[in-house]
Design an enzyme around this catalytic site. Structure first.
Site, PDB file in Angstrom:
ATOM      1  N   GLU A  52      23.717  14.122  11.001  1.00  9.84           N
ATOM      2  CA  GLU A  52      24.053  12.727  10.735  1.00  9.84           C
ATOM      3  C   GLU A  52      24.602  12.085  12.017  1.00  9.84           C
ATOM      4  O   GLU A  52      25.388  12.690  12.746  1.00  9.84           O
ATOM      5  CB  GLU A  52      25.104  12.661   9.624  1.00  9.84           C
ATOM      6  CG  GLU A  52      25.552  11.250   9.267  1.00  9.84           C
ATOM      7  CD  GLU A  52      26.660  11.257   8.210  1.00  9.84           C
ATOM      8  OE1 GLU A  52      26.760  10.263   7.463  1.00  9.84           O
ATOM      9  OE2 GLU A  52      27.430  12.238   8.155  1.00  9.84           O
ATOM     10  N   LYS A  85      21.658   7.108   2.499  1.00 17.42           N
ATOM     11  CA  LYS A  85      22.933   7.648   2.047  1.00 17.42           C
ATOM     12  C   LYS A  85      23.410   6.812   0.865  1.00 17.42           C
ATOM     13  O   LYS A  85      23.556   5.592   0.969  1.00 17.42           O
ATOM     14  CB  LYS A  85      23.966   7.609   3.181  1.00 17.42           C
ATOM     15  CG  LYS A  85      25.258   8.359   2.870  1.00 17.42           C
ATOM     16  CD  LYS A  85      26.137   8.462   4.115  1.00 17.42           C
ATOM     17  CE  LYS A  85      27.345   9.368   3.879  1.00 17.42           C
ATOM     18  NZ  LYS A  85      28.150   9.527   5.101  1.00 17.42           N
ATOM     19  N   CYS A 114      25.393  14.052   4.159  1.00 13.83           N
ATOM     20  CA  CYS A 114      26.829  14.382   4.225  1.00 13.83           C
ATOM     21  C   CYS A 114      27.588  14.202   2.904  1.00 13.83           C
ATOM     22  O   CYS A 114      27.493  15.034   2.008  1.00 13.83           O
ATOM     23  CB  CYS A 114      27.464  13.561   5.342  1.00 13.83           C
ATOM     24  SG  CYS A 114      29.098  14.167   5.862  1.00 13.83           S
TER      25      CYS A 114
END
Length: 516
Positions: free
Chosen positions: A271, A346, A380
Protein backbone atom coordinates in the site's frame (compact mmCIF):
# COMPACT_ATOMS: atom_id res chain seq x y z
CA UNK A 1 -27.25 -62.41 22.28
CA UNK A 2 -23.64 -63.28 21.42
CA UNK A 3 -21.62 -61.36 18.84
CA UNK A 4 -20.99 -63.17 15.53
CA UNK A 5 -17.57 -64.78 15.34
CA UNK A 6 -15.36 -63.08 12.77
CA UNK A 7 -12.88 -65.43 11.12
CA UNK A 8 -9.21 -64.68 11.60
CA UNK A 9 -8.09 -62.66 8.60
CA UNK A 10 -4.79 -63.53 6.97
CA UNK A 11 -3.36 -62.41 3.64
CA UNK A 12 -5.99 -59.71 2.99
CA UNK A 13 -5.60 -58.41 -0.56
CA UNK A 14 -7.42 -56.21 -3.05
CA UNK A 15 -7.33 -57.74 -6.53
CA UNK A 16 -8.87 -57.28 -9.94
CA UNK A 17 -11.73 -59.69 -10.52
CA UNK A 18 -10.94 -62.53 -12.94
CA UNK A 19 -13.33 -64.90 -14.61
CA UNK A 20 -11.55 -67.73 -12.76
CA UNK A 21 -12.98 -66.25 -9.52
CA UNK A 22 -16.58 -66.71 -10.65
CA UNK A 23 -17.59 -69.71 -8.53
CA UNK A 24 -16.20 -68.07 -5.38
CA UNK A 25 -17.91 -64.78 -6.32
CA UNK A 26 -21.26 -66.53 -6.85
CA UNK A 27 -21.04 -68.19 -3.45
CA UNK A 28 -20.17 -64.88 -1.76
CA UNK A 29 -23.12 -63.07 -3.37
CA UNK A 30 -25.58 -65.76 -2.30
CA UNK A 31 -24.30 -65.35 1.26
CA UNK A 32 -24.53 -61.56 1.04
CA UNK A 33 -28.10 -61.37 -0.32
CA UNK A 34 -30.09 -64.27 1.18
CA UNK A 35 -33.43 -62.44 0.76
CA UNK A 36 -32.97 -61.41 -2.88
CA UNK A 37 -34.07 -63.77 -5.68
CA UNK A 38 -31.40 -64.45 -8.31
CA UNK A 39 -28.94 -62.52 -6.19
CA UNK A 40 -25.83 -63.41 -8.17
CA UNK A 41 -24.43 -62.36 -11.52
CA UNK A 42 -24.24 -64.85 -14.38
CA UNK A 43 -20.82 -65.94 -15.52
CA UNK A 44 -21.38 -64.38 -18.95
CA UNK A 45 -22.20 -61.03 -17.30
CA UNK A 46 -19.05 -61.06 -15.19
CA UNK A 47 -17.01 -61.95 -18.27
CA UNK A 48 -18.52 -59.00 -20.15
CA UNK A 49 -17.73 -56.62 -17.26
CA UNK A 50 -14.13 -57.79 -16.95
CA UNK A 51 -13.67 -57.44 -20.70
CA UNK A 52 -15.21 -53.97 -21.04
CA UNK A 53 -13.75 -52.34 -17.92
CA UNK A 54 -11.30 -54.62 -16.04
CA UNK A 55 -9.99 -51.92 -13.67
CA UNK A 56 -13.54 -51.22 -12.49
CA UNK A 57 -14.05 -54.73 -11.09
CA UNK A 58 -12.24 -55.59 -7.84
CA UNK A 59 -12.56 -58.14 -5.05
CA UNK A 60 -11.23 -58.36 -1.52
CA UNK A 61 -9.75 -61.72 -0.64
CA UNK A 62 -8.98 -63.04 2.83
CA UNK A 63 -7.50 -66.48 3.34
CA UNK A 64 -7.77 -66.93 -0.46
CA UNK A 65 -11.55 -66.47 -0.29
CA UNK A 66 -13.60 -63.62 -1.75
CA UNK A 67 -15.00 -61.62 1.15
CA UNK A 68 -16.01 -58.44 -0.70
CA UNK A 69 -16.59 -57.10 -4.19
CA UNK A 70 -17.12 -53.82 -6.04
CA UNK A 71 -18.28 -53.67 -9.66
CA UNK A 72 -18.64 -50.49 -11.69
CA UNK A 73 -18.97 -48.98 -15.14
CA UNK A 74 -18.43 -45.52 -16.63
CA UNK A 75 -21.52 -43.67 -17.83
CA UNK A 76 -22.38 -40.36 -19.43
CA UNK A 77 -24.23 -39.03 -16.41
CA UNK A 78 -26.45 -36.47 -18.12
CA UNK A 79 -28.33 -39.40 -19.66
CA UNK A 80 -29.60 -40.34 -16.18
CA UNK A 81 -30.92 -37.04 -14.88
CA UNK A 82 -34.51 -38.33 -14.88
CA UNK A 83 -36.03 -41.49 -13.37
CA UNK A 84 -34.29 -44.75 -14.28
CA UNK A 85 -33.97 -48.33 -13.05
CA UNK A 86 -31.07 -50.60 -12.25
CA UNK A 87 -31.85 -52.60 -15.37
CA UNK A 88 -31.68 -49.46 -17.51
CA UNK A 89 -28.40 -48.15 -16.12
CA UNK A 90 -26.75 -51.56 -16.66
CA UNK A 91 -28.08 -51.86 -20.22
CA UNK A 92 -30.29 -54.83 -19.31
CA UNK A 93 -27.27 -56.38 -17.56
CA UNK A 94 -25.28 -56.37 -20.81
CA UNK A 95 -23.43 -53.14 -19.87
CA UNK A 96 -23.98 -51.45 -23.21
CA UNK A 97 -24.26 -48.25 -21.16
CA UNK A 98 -20.55 -48.41 -20.32
CA UNK A 99 -18.80 -45.54 -22.09
CA UNK A 100 -15.01 -45.19 -21.70
CA UNK A 101 -15.44 -41.50 -22.61
CA UNK A 102 -18.16 -40.95 -19.99
CA UNK A 103 -17.78 -38.68 -16.99
CA UNK A 104 -19.03 -40.59 -13.92
CA UNK A 105 -18.07 -43.90 -12.33
CA UNK A 106 -21.33 -45.74 -11.63
CA UNK A 107 -21.34 -48.42 -8.94
CA UNK A 108 -23.46 -51.42 -9.87
CA UNK A 109 -22.42 -53.73 -7.04
CA UNK A 110 -20.69 -53.59 -3.67
CA UNK A 111 -20.93 -56.04 -0.81
CA UNK A 112 -19.04 -57.61 2.09
CA UNK A 113 -19.62 -61.26 2.99
CA UNK A 114 -21.66 -61.48 6.23
CA UNK A 115 -18.98 -63.21 8.27
CA UNK A 116 -16.50 -60.40 7.55
CA UNK A 117 -18.68 -57.38 8.27
CA UNK A 118 -17.60 -55.07 11.05
CA UNK A 119 -13.97 -54.97 9.91
CA UNK A 120 -14.42 -51.79 7.87
CA UNK A 121 -13.53 -53.71 4.71
CA UNK A 122 -16.19 -51.85 2.73
CA UNK A 123 -14.20 -48.65 3.20
CA UNK A 124 -11.33 -50.20 1.26
CA UNK A 125 -13.61 -50.82 -1.71
CA UNK A 126 -14.97 -47.26 -1.59
CA UNK A 127 -11.44 -45.88 -1.31
CA UNK A 128 -10.41 -47.85 -4.39
CA UNK A 129 -13.32 -46.44 -6.35
CA UNK A 130 -12.42 -42.91 -5.31
CA UNK A 131 -8.81 -43.40 -6.33
CA UNK A 132 -9.89 -44.87 -9.66
CA UNK A 133 -12.25 -41.95 -10.23
CA UNK A 134 -9.45 -39.46 -9.56
CA UNK A 135 -6.96 -41.32 -11.76
CA UNK A 136 -9.43 -41.40 -14.64
CA UNK A 137 -10.32 -37.72 -14.08
CA UNK A 138 -14.04 -38.44 -13.79
CA UNK A 139 -16.49 -35.95 -12.28
CA UNK A 140 -17.51 -38.29 -9.48
CA UNK A 141 -19.11 -41.55 -8.38
CA UNK A 142 -22.81 -42.41 -8.29
CA UNK A 143 -24.87 -45.47 -7.41
CA UNK A 144 -28.35 -46.45 -6.35
CA UNK A 145 -28.04 -47.55 -2.74
CA UNK A 146 -30.50 -50.04 -1.25
CA UNK A 147 -32.33 -49.17 1.98
CA UNK A 148 -33.11 -52.70 3.20
CA UNK A 149 -34.45 -51.54 6.57
CA UNK A 150 -37.05 -49.23 5.05
CA UNK A 151 -39.74 -51.92 4.87
CA UNK A 152 -40.11 -51.71 8.65
CA UNK A 153 -41.06 -48.01 8.40
CA UNK A 154 -42.84 -47.89 5.03
CA UNK A 155 -46.30 -47.67 6.63
CA UNK A 156 -45.47 -44.58 8.66
CA UNK A 157 -43.12 -42.50 6.51
CA UNK A 158 -41.96 -41.77 2.99
CA UNK A 159 -38.45 -42.69 1.82
CA UNK A 160 -37.48 -39.00 2.09
CA UNK A 161 -38.65 -38.85 5.71
CA UNK A 162 -36.82 -42.09 6.42
CA UNK A 163 -33.57 -40.72 5.01
CA UNK A 164 -33.87 -37.54 7.10
CA UNK A 165 -34.40 -39.57 10.28
CA UNK A 166 -31.36 -41.69 9.47
CA UNK A 167 -29.30 -38.52 8.99
CA UNK A 168 -30.50 -37.11 12.32
CA UNK A 169 -29.68 -40.45 14.05
CA UNK A 170 -33.32 -41.10 14.98
CA UNK A 171 -33.19 -44.34 12.95
CA UNK A 172 -30.16 -46.60 12.78
CA UNK A 173 -29.50 -47.79 9.24
CA UNK A 174 -25.97 -49.24 9.03
CA UNK A 175 -25.96 -49.36 5.21
CA UNK A 176 -26.99 -45.73 4.64
CA UNK A 177 -24.92 -44.49 7.57
CA UNK A 178 -21.86 -46.21 6.14
CA UNK A 179 -22.34 -44.56 2.77
CA UNK A 180 -22.81 -41.13 4.35
CA UNK A 181 -19.71 -41.60 6.50
CA UNK A 182 -17.72 -42.29 3.33
CA UNK A 183 -18.43 -38.75 2.07
CA UNK A 184 -21.31 -39.70 -0.22
CA UNK A 185 -24.32 -37.41 -0.23
CA UNK A 186 -27.93 -38.11 -1.03
CA UNK A 187 -29.01 -36.75 -4.40
CA UNK A 188 -32.56 -38.07 -4.74
CA UNK A 189 -34.80 -41.11 -4.34
CA UNK A 190 -35.17 -43.58 -7.21
CA UNK A 191 -38.52 -45.38 -7.41
CA UNK A 192 -38.86 -48.95 -8.78
CA UNK A 193 -35.07 -49.12 -8.98
CA UNK A 194 -34.38 -52.82 -8.32
CA UNK A 195 -37.06 -55.30 -9.23
CA UNK A 196 -37.78 -57.75 -6.40
CA UNK A 197 -36.09 -55.73 -3.63
CA UNK A 198 -38.96 -56.06 -1.17
CA UNK A 199 -36.83 -55.01 1.82
CA UNK A 200 -36.29 -51.60 0.21
CA UNK A 201 -39.80 -51.53 -1.26
CA UNK A 202 -37.95 -51.24 -4.58
CA UNK A 203 -36.72 -47.78 -3.62
CA UNK A 204 -33.07 -46.76 -3.83
CA UNK A 205 -31.18 -43.70 -2.67
CA UNK A 206 -29.08 -42.12 -5.40
CA UNK A 207 -25.76 -41.48 -3.69
CA UNK A 208 -23.07 -39.25 -5.20
CA UNK A 209 -19.45 -38.40 -4.45
CA UNK A 210 -17.79 -35.44 -6.14
CA UNK A 211 -14.21 -35.68 -7.34
CA UNK A 212 -12.72 -32.42 -6.10
CA UNK A 213 -9.65 -32.97 -8.31
CA UNK A 214 -11.68 -33.23 -11.51
CA UNK A 215 -10.59 -30.86 -14.24
CA UNK A 216 -12.51 -30.30 -17.42
CA UNK A 217 -10.58 -31.58 -20.43
CA UNK A 218 -8.83 -28.83 -22.36
CA UNK A 219 -10.78 -28.19 -25.55
CA UNK A 220 -9.23 -27.77 -28.96
CA UNK A 221 -9.84 -24.02 -28.77
CA UNK A 222 -8.14 -23.65 -25.38
CA UNK A 223 -4.37 -23.51 -24.98
CA UNK A 224 -4.21 -22.89 -21.23
CA UNK A 225 -5.64 -24.47 -18.10
CA UNK A 226 -5.76 -23.29 -14.51
CA UNK A 227 -2.68 -24.06 -12.43
CA UNK A 228 -2.99 -26.03 -9.21
CA UNK A 229 0.36 -24.95 -7.75
CA UNK A 230 0.78 -21.18 -7.73
CA UNK A 231 3.97 -19.27 -6.93
CA UNK A 232 3.40 -16.05 -5.01
CA UNK A 233 5.97 -13.24 -5.08
CA UNK A 234 5.82 -10.55 -2.39
CA UNK A 235 7.80 -7.29 -2.42
CA UNK A 236 8.81 -5.95 0.99
CA UNK A 237 9.48 -2.44 -0.22
CA UNK A 238 12.05 -0.04 1.27
CA UNK A 239 10.78 3.53 1.64
CA UNK A 240 13.57 5.76 0.33
CA UNK A 241 13.80 9.11 -1.49
CA UNK A 242 13.49 9.05 -5.28
CA UNK A 243 14.35 11.80 -7.70
CA UNK A 244 11.12 11.26 -9.59
CA UNK A 245 8.77 8.92 -11.39
CA UNK A 246 11.35 7.17 -13.58
CA UNK A 247 13.67 6.30 -10.70
CA UNK A 248 10.72 4.92 -8.71
CA UNK A 249 9.65 2.73 -11.63
CA UNK A 250 13.22 1.59 -12.16
CA UNK A 251 13.11 0.12 -8.65
CA UNK A 252 9.69 -1.38 -9.35
CA UNK A 253 10.98 -3.09 -12.50
CA UNK A 254 13.96 -4.42 -10.59
CA UNK A 255 11.65 -6.31 -8.24
CA UNK A 256 9.32 -7.48 -11.01
CA UNK A 257 12.33 -8.80 -12.93
CA UNK A 258 13.62 -10.60 -9.83
CA UNK A 259 10.27 -12.30 -9.14
CA UNK A 260 9.82 -13.23 -12.80
CA UNK A 261 13.26 -14.84 -12.81
CA UNK A 262 11.92 -17.24 -10.17
CA UNK A 263 8.83 -17.85 -12.37
CA UNK A 264 6.42 -16.29 -9.89
CA UNK A 265 2.79 -16.14 -10.99
CA UNK A 266 1.97 -13.03 -8.92
CA UNK A 267 3.89 -9.97 -7.76
CA UNK A 268 2.33 -8.14 -4.79
CA UNK A 269 3.41 -4.57 -3.97
CA UNK A 270 2.54 -2.72 -0.71
CA UNK A 271 0.00 0.00 0.00
CA UNK A 272 1.21 3.55 -0.85
CA UNK A 273 4.56 2.21 -2.09
CA UNK A 274 4.83 5.39 -4.22
CA UNK A 275 4.61 7.71 -1.18
CA UNK A 276 8.25 8.86 -1.61
CA UNK A 277 7.09 10.99 -4.56
CA UNK A 278 5.18 13.18 -2.06
CA UNK A 279 8.48 14.68 -0.88
CA UNK A 280 8.38 17.08 -3.84
CA UNK A 281 5.22 18.65 -2.39
CA UNK A 282 6.33 19.34 1.17
CA UNK A 283 5.46 23.00 0.64
CA UNK A 284 1.79 21.97 0.41
CA UNK A 285 -0.60 20.71 3.07
CA UNK A 286 -0.65 16.93 3.55
CA UNK A 287 -4.03 16.66 1.83
CA UNK A 288 -2.81 18.69 -1.16
CA UNK A 289 0.37 16.60 -1.33
CA UNK A 290 -1.73 13.41 -1.49
CA UNK A 291 -3.78 14.87 -4.33
CA UNK A 292 -0.58 15.74 -6.17
CA UNK A 293 0.57 12.13 -5.69
CA UNK A 294 -2.66 10.94 -7.31
CA UNK A 295 -1.55 12.54 -10.58
CA UNK A 296 1.01 9.73 -10.98
CA UNK A 297 -1.51 6.92 -10.53
CA UNK A 298 -2.53 6.46 -14.17
CA UNK A 299 1.11 6.53 -15.34
CA UNK A 300 2.14 4.00 -12.72
CA UNK A 301 -0.80 1.73 -13.58
CA UNK A 302 0.07 1.80 -17.28
CA UNK A 303 3.74 1.06 -16.58
CA UNK A 304 2.75 -1.85 -14.33
CA UNK A 305 0.62 -3.27 -17.14
CA UNK A 306 3.57 -3.08 -19.52
CA UNK A 307 5.74 -4.89 -16.97
CA UNK A 308 3.11 -7.61 -16.46
CA UNK A 309 3.21 -8.39 -20.18
CA UNK A 310 6.98 -7.98 -20.52
CA UNK A 311 7.80 -10.30 -17.61
CA UNK A 312 4.80 -12.66 -17.93
CA UNK A 313 3.57 -12.12 -14.38
CA UNK A 314 0.31 -10.97 -12.80
CA UNK A 315 0.94 -7.79 -10.78
CA UNK A 316 -1.08 -6.47 -7.86
CA UNK A 317 -0.03 -2.86 -7.72
CA UNK A 318 -0.46 -2.26 -3.99
CA UNK A 319 -2.42 0.95 -3.68
CA UNK A 320 -2.26 4.57 -4.77
CA UNK A 321 -4.47 7.64 -4.36
CA UNK A 322 -6.96 8.41 -7.13
CA UNK A 323 -9.31 11.34 -7.60
CA UNK A 324 -12.76 10.57 -8.99
CA UNK A 325 -15.33 13.36 -9.34
CA UNK A 326 -13.31 15.48 -6.94
CA UNK A 327 -13.18 12.82 -4.23
CA UNK A 328 -9.98 11.06 -3.17
CA UNK A 329 -9.88 7.26 -2.97
CA UNK A 330 -7.25 4.64 -2.12
CA UNK A 331 -7.17 2.23 -5.07
CA UNK A 332 -5.05 -0.35 -6.82
CA UNK A 333 -5.01 -2.44 -9.96
CA UNK A 334 -4.69 -6.06 -10.94
CA UNK A 335 -2.53 -6.03 -14.06
CA UNK A 336 -2.81 -9.46 -15.63
CA UNK A 337 -0.06 -10.85 -17.80
CA UNK A 338 -2.50 -11.06 -20.71
CA UNK A 339 -2.72 -7.25 -20.74
CA UNK A 340 -6.11 -6.82 -19.04
CA UNK A 341 -6.45 -4.45 -16.08
CA UNK A 342 -8.96 -4.38 -13.23
CA UNK A 343 -9.42 -1.98 -10.35
CA UNK A 344 -10.06 -2.43 -6.63
CA UNK A 345 -10.79 0.07 -3.85
CA UNK A 346 -10.12 0.40 -0.16
CA UNK A 347 -13.52 0.11 1.50
CA UNK A 348 -12.60 1.23 5.01
CA UNK A 349 -10.22 4.18 5.27
CA UNK A 350 -8.45 4.70 8.58
CA UNK A 351 -9.25 7.69 10.80
CA UNK A 352 -5.91 9.29 9.78
CA UNK A 353 -6.59 8.80 6.07
CA UNK A 354 -9.92 10.54 6.45
CA UNK A 355 -8.79 13.31 8.80
CA UNK A 356 -5.41 14.21 7.29
CA UNK A 357 -5.84 13.39 3.60
CA UNK A 358 -9.60 13.60 3.15
CA UNK A 359 -9.90 10.08 1.70
CA UNK A 360 -13.29 8.47 1.04
CA UNK A 361 -14.09 4.78 1.42
CA UNK A 362 -14.90 2.91 -1.74
CA UNK A 363 -17.84 0.53 -2.23
CA UNK A 364 -16.56 -1.98 -4.78
CA UNK A 365 -16.40 -5.54 -3.38
CA UNK A 366 -15.41 -8.17 -5.90
CA UNK A 367 -13.22 -11.14 -6.78
CA UNK A 368 -11.04 -11.53 -9.87
CA UNK A 369 -10.58 -14.49 -12.19
CA UNK A 370 -6.97 -15.17 -13.13
CA UNK A 371 -5.01 -17.92 -14.85
CA UNK A 372 -4.16 -19.12 -11.34
CA UNK A 373 -7.64 -19.31 -9.85
CA UNK A 374 -9.96 -16.77 -8.28
CA UNK A 375 -8.42 -14.10 -6.06
CA UNK A 376 -9.52 -11.30 -3.78
CA UNK A 377 -7.68 -8.11 -2.84
CA UNK A 378 -8.18 -6.09 0.37
CA UNK A 379 -6.13 -3.02 1.19
CA UNK A 380 -4.65 -3.00 4.72
CA UNK A 381 -7.41 -1.90 7.15
CA UNK A 382 -10.02 -3.77 5.09
CA UNK A 383 -8.47 -7.05 6.24
CA UNK A 384 -9.66 -6.26 9.77
CA UNK A 385 -13.31 -6.52 8.68
CA UNK A 386 -14.16 -10.22 8.21
CA UNK A 387 -17.34 -9.56 6.26
CA UNK A 388 -15.44 -8.48 3.13
CA UNK A 389 -13.35 -11.61 2.78
CA UNK A 390 -16.36 -13.80 3.61
CA UNK A 391 -18.28 -12.28 0.68
CA UNK A 392 -15.28 -13.03 -1.51
CA UNK A 393 -14.95 -16.57 -0.16
CA UNK A 394 -18.58 -17.24 -1.00
CA UNK A 395 -17.74 -16.16 -4.54
CA UNK A 396 -14.99 -18.78 -4.74
CA UNK A 397 -11.88 -16.83 -3.69
CA UNK A 398 -8.81 -19.07 -3.23
CA UNK A 399 -6.07 -16.51 -2.58
CA UNK A 400 -6.49 -13.21 -0.75
CA UNK A 401 -3.86 -10.52 -1.34
CA UNK A 402 -3.43 -7.74 1.23
CA UNK A 403 -1.12 -4.81 0.44
CA UNK A 404 -0.59 -2.84 3.65
CA UNK A 405 1.27 0.07 5.23
CA UNK A 406 1.76 0.09 9.01
CA UNK A 407 3.92 2.37 11.11
CA UNK A 408 4.25 0.46 14.40
CA UNK A 409 4.41 -3.15 15.53
CA UNK A 410 0.98 -2.73 17.12
CA UNK A 411 -0.55 -1.71 13.80
CA UNK A 412 1.25 -4.53 11.99
CA UNK A 413 0.05 -7.07 14.56
CA UNK A 414 -3.55 -6.11 13.86
CA UNK A 415 -3.09 -6.74 10.14
CA UNK A 416 -1.13 -9.95 10.64
CA UNK A 417 -3.46 -11.54 13.18
CA UNK A 418 -6.60 -10.59 11.27
CA UNK A 419 -5.15 -11.97 8.03
CA UNK A 420 -4.32 -15.25 9.73
CA UNK A 421 -7.91 -15.41 10.92
CA UNK A 422 -9.13 -14.71 7.37
CA UNK A 423 -7.10 -17.70 6.10
CA UNK A 424 -8.65 -20.04 8.67
CA UNK A 425 -12.26 -18.91 8.48
CA UNK A 426 -12.36 -18.67 4.68
CA UNK A 427 -10.23 -21.75 3.90
CA UNK A 428 -7.92 -19.75 1.64
CA UNK A 429 -4.34 -18.53 1.34
CA UNK A 430 -3.58 -14.95 2.39
CA UNK A 431 -0.53 -13.03 1.15
CA UNK A 432 0.42 -9.75 2.82
CA UNK A 433 3.11 -7.30 1.68
CA UNK A 434 4.19 -4.06 3.36
CA UNK A 435 6.86 -1.38 3.35
CA UNK A 436 9.82 -0.87 5.68
CA UNK A 437 12.10 2.04 6.54
CA UNK A 438 11.31 5.72 6.90
CA UNK A 439 10.60 8.87 4.92
CA UNK A 440 11.63 11.81 7.11
CA UNK A 441 10.92 14.22 4.26
CA UNK A 442 7.27 13.14 3.88
CA UNK A 443 4.83 14.27 6.54
CA UNK A 444 2.61 11.54 8.02
CA UNK A 445 4.82 8.87 6.37
CA UNK A 446 7.62 9.03 8.89
CA UNK A 447 8.18 5.33 9.71
CA UNK A 448 7.12 1.94 8.40
CA UNK A 449 7.15 -1.52 9.95
CA UNK A 450 6.42 -4.77 8.08
CA UNK A 451 7.01 -8.50 7.98
CA UNK A 452 5.45 -9.74 4.77
CA UNK A 453 4.10 -13.29 4.83
CA UNK A 454 1.91 -15.98 3.29
CA UNK A 455 -0.68 -17.51 5.62
CA UNK A 456 -2.57 -20.78 5.28
CA UNK A 457 -5.47 -22.52 6.98
CA UNK A 458 -4.53 -24.63 10.01
CA UNK A 459 -5.05 -28.31 9.21
CA UNK A 460 -2.92 -31.40 8.68
CA UNK A 461 -1.97 -30.56 5.09
CA UNK A 462 -0.72 -27.09 6.08
CA UNK A 463 1.90 -25.71 8.50
CA UNK A 464 0.70 -26.16 12.08
CA UNK A 465 1.12 -22.44 12.81
CA UNK A 466 -0.62 -21.39 9.59
CA UNK A 467 2.48 -19.59 8.21
CA UNK A 468 3.70 -20.84 4.83
CA UNK A 469 6.50 -18.29 4.48
CA UNK A 470 7.61 -15.15 6.31
CA UNK A 471 10.03 -12.36 5.43
CA UNK A 472 12.66 -10.98 7.77
CA UNK A 473 11.05 -8.14 9.70
CA UNK A 474 11.90 -4.61 8.57
CA UNK A 475 14.28 -5.68 5.81
CA UNK A 476 13.93 -4.92 2.12
CA UNK A 477 13.56 -8.23 0.29
CA UNK A 478 11.33 -10.43 -1.84
CA UNK A 479 9.46 -13.43 -0.51
CA UNK A 480 8.48 -16.42 -2.66
CA UNK A 481 6.09 -19.20 -1.71
CA UNK A 482 4.29 -21.97 -3.58
CA UNK A 483 0.67 -22.66 -2.62
CA UNK A 484 -1.34 -25.72 -3.67
CA UNK A 485 -4.93 -24.93 -4.62
CA UNK A 486 -5.90 -28.62 -4.59
CA UNK A 487 -5.20 -28.68 -0.85
CA UNK A 488 -7.94 -26.07 -0.41
CA UNK A 489 -10.44 -28.34 -2.18
CA UNK A 490 -9.42 -31.22 0.06
CA UNK A 491 -9.72 -29.04 3.17
CA UNK A 492 -13.17 -27.80 2.12
CA UNK A 493 -14.48 -31.34 1.73
CA UNK A 494 -12.48 -33.42 4.20
CA UNK A 495 -10.90 -31.03 6.70
CA UNK A 496 -10.87 -31.68 10.45
CA UNK A 497 -13.26 -28.71 10.63
CA UNK A 498 -15.20 -27.16 7.74
CA UNK A 499 -15.57 -23.46 8.47
CA UNK A 500 -17.39 -22.63 5.25
CA UNK A 501 -19.69 -25.65 5.13
CA UNK A 502 -20.57 -25.54 8.84
CA UNK A 503 -21.88 -21.97 8.85
CA UNK A 504 -25.39 -21.62 10.29
CA UNK A 505 -26.96 -19.86 7.32
CA UNK A 506 -30.34 -20.52 8.93
CA UNK A 507 -29.30 -17.96 11.58
CA UNK A 508 -27.05 -15.50 9.75
CA UNK A 509 -25.76 -14.50 6.31
CA UNK A 510 -23.21 -12.04 4.98
CA UNK A 511 -23.90 -10.34 1.66
CA UNK A 512 -23.14 -6.99 0.00
CA UNK A 513 -25.90 -4.36 0.17
CA UNK A 514 -24.91 -2.50 -2.96
CA UNK A 515 -22.44 -2.43 -5.81
CA UNK A 516 -21.23 0.50 -7.82
Amino acid sequence: MSEPVVPKVENLSLEFLKIEDYDDLKSAMIDAYPQLPDSYWLKSEIKALCTKFPEGQVVLKANDEIVGCALSIIVTYDAYRGPYTYEQVTGNYKFSTHNPDGDVLYGIEIFIRPGYRGLRLGRRLYDYRKELCENLNLRGIAFGGRIPMYHGYAQEMTPKQYIEKVKSKEIEDPVLNFQLSNDFHVSRVLKNYLDGDEASKEYAVLMEWDNIYYTKPVTENTTTSLKSTVRLGLVQWQMRPYSGFEELMQQVEYFVDALAAYRADFALFPEYFNAPLMAAYNDRSVSEAMRELSKYTTMIRDRFSELAIKYNINIITGSMPEVIDGQLFNVGNLCRRNGSIERYEKIHVTPDEEKLWGLQGGNLIQTFDTDCGKIGILICYDSEFPELSRIMAEDGMQILFVPFLTDTQNAFARVKLCCQARAVENECYVAIAGSVGNLPAVENMDISYAQSAVFTPCDFAFPSNGIKAEATANTEMILLADVDLDLLKELHNYGAVKNLKDRRTDLYEVYPKRKR
